[in-house]
Design a protein around this motif. Structure first.
Motif, short mmCIF file in Angstrom:
data_model
loop_
_atom_site.label_atom_id
_atom_site.label_comp_id
_atom_site.label_asym_id
_atom_site.label_seq_id
_atom_site.Cartn_x
_atom_site.Cartn_y
_atom_site.Cartn_z
N GLU A 9 0.84 -1.26 0.13
CA GLU A 9 0.06 -0.22 -0.19
C GLU A 9 0.95 1.20 -0.03
O GLU A 9 0.72 2.40 -0.51
CB GLU A 9 -1.02 0.07 1.18
N SER A 10 2.01 1.42 0.63
CA SER A 10 2.92 2.34 0.65
C SER A 10 3.59 2.55 -0.61
O SER A 10 4.51 1.80 -1.16
CB SER A 10 3.99 2.33 1.83
N GLY A 32 -0.73 -2.19 -5.80
CA GLY A 32 -1.35 -1.98 -4.62
C GLY A 32 -1.95 -3.58 -4.19
O GLY A 32 -2.34 -4.51 -4.99
N HIS A 33 -2.60 -3.53 -2.84
CA HIS A 33 -3.08 -4.91 -2.64
C HIS A 33 -4.29 -5.36 -3.05
O HIS A 33 -4.53 -6.71 -3.78
CB HIS A 33 -3.34 -5.11 -0.95
N ASN A 34 -5.16 -4.24 -3.48
CA ASN A 34 -6.39 -4.63 -4.14
C ASN A 34 -6.37 -5.16 -5.80
O ASN A 34 -6.97 -5.90 -6.10
CB ASN A 34 -7.46 -3.42 -4.19
N ILE A 50 5.35 -9.64 -1.04
CA ILE A 50 3.82 -8.86 -0.42
C ILE A 50 4.43 -8.20 0.86
O ILE A 50 4.93 -8.68 1.82
CB ILE A 50 2.81 -9.97 -0.42
N LEU A 51 4.13 -6.88 0.71
CA LEU A 51 4.55 -5.97 1.90
C LEU A 51 3.23 -6.06 3.05
O LEU A 51 1.99 -6.39 2.50
CB LEU A 51 4.88 -4.79 1.36
N ASP A 52 3.44 -5.37 4.03
CA ASP A 52 2.02 -5.07 5.07
C ASP A 52 1.61 -6.47 5.39
O ASP A 52 0.27 -6.38 5.39
CB ASP A 52 0.98 -4.27 4.13
N CYS A 53 2.33 -7.29 5.70
CA CYS A 53 1.65 -8.65 5.81
C CYS A 53 1.52 -9.07 7.38
O CYS A 53 1.08 -10.07 7.92
CB CYS A 53 2.40 -9.74 5.32
N ASP A 54 1.57 -8.03 8.42
CA ASP A 54 1.06 -8.45 9.80
C ASP A 54 -0.44 -8.54 10.07
O ASP A 54 -1.05 -8.23 8.99
CB ASP A 54 1.56 -6.91 10.70
N GLY A 59 -2.03 -6.81 3.43
CA GLY A 59 -1.04 -7.66 2.96
C GLY A 59 -1.56 -9.32 3.32
O GLY A 59 -1.46 -10.30 2.48
N GLU A 60 -2.40 -9.19 4.58
CA GLU A 60 -2.87 -10.61 4.95
C GLU A 60 -3.57 -11.31 3.88
O GLU A 60 -3.54 -12.47 3.66
CB GLU A 60 -3.32 -10.37 6.27
N LYS A 61 -4.80 -10.65 3.53
CA LYS A 61 -5.68 -11.04 2.59
C LYS A 61 -4.72 -11.33 1.15
O LYS A 61 -5.37 -12.23 0.78
CB LYS A 61 -6.80 -10.06 2.28
N ALA A 62 -4.06 -10.63 0.78
CA ALA A 62 -3.31 -10.55 -0.27
C ALA A 62 -2.42 -11.79 -0.70
O ALA A 62 -2.36 -12.71 -1.51
CB ALA A 62 -2.37 -9.39 -0.69
N VAL A 63 -1.95 -12.36 0.77
CA VAL A 63 -1.00 -13.71 0.80
C VAL A 63 -1.89 -14.78 0.69
O VAL A 63 -1.80 -15.35 -0.19
CB VAL A 63 -0.20 -13.59 2.13
N ALA A 64 -3.12 -14.77 1.42
CA ALA A 64 -3.99 -15.79 1.29
C ALA A 64 -4.62 -15.83 -0.43
O ALA A 64 -4.56 -16.97 -0.75
CB ALA A 64 -5.13 -15.76 2.33
#
Length: 104
Positions: A9-10, A32-34, A50-54, A59-64
């Protein structure tokens, strides 16, 4: 062909990581994640960072989503938290750590 997709996102962090890994890939894309799953499906990258995976971050949804669709791609998660996942790298990291994960 080695192609990387950097998702986050950043804009600053995403573009910084993209610039750093550019020397290791023939092509580097940024999203971006979307839009991540669309870029993953249409561009067929060999590596996805994938960034923002906390927990609770975008990022959590993008990883899944990407892991459900991945077939042999190297998916690397990045975040500021800690994770026992082998494909997770904690920010900030040394470039050697990222390069080691990208070699797989």
């Amino acid at each position: 062909m080695k192609k990387a997709l950097v998702v986050g996102e950043s804009d600053v962090l995403r573009l910084t990581i993209s610039a750093v890994v550019k020397e290791w890939f023939k092509e580097v894309m940024s999203s971006g994640h979307n839009e991540a799953l669309l870029h993953f499906a249409t561009e067929e990258p060999s590596h996805i960072i994938i960034l923002d995976c906390d927990p609770g971050q975008a990022g959590e949804k993008a990883v899944a989503d990407i892991k459900r669709s991945a077939t042999g791609q190297n998916v690397i998660q990045c975040g500021f938290g800690k994770s026992a996942d082998n494909d997770y790298i904690q920010l900030p990291f040394r470039l050697e750590e990222l390069k080691k994960k990208l070699k797989n």
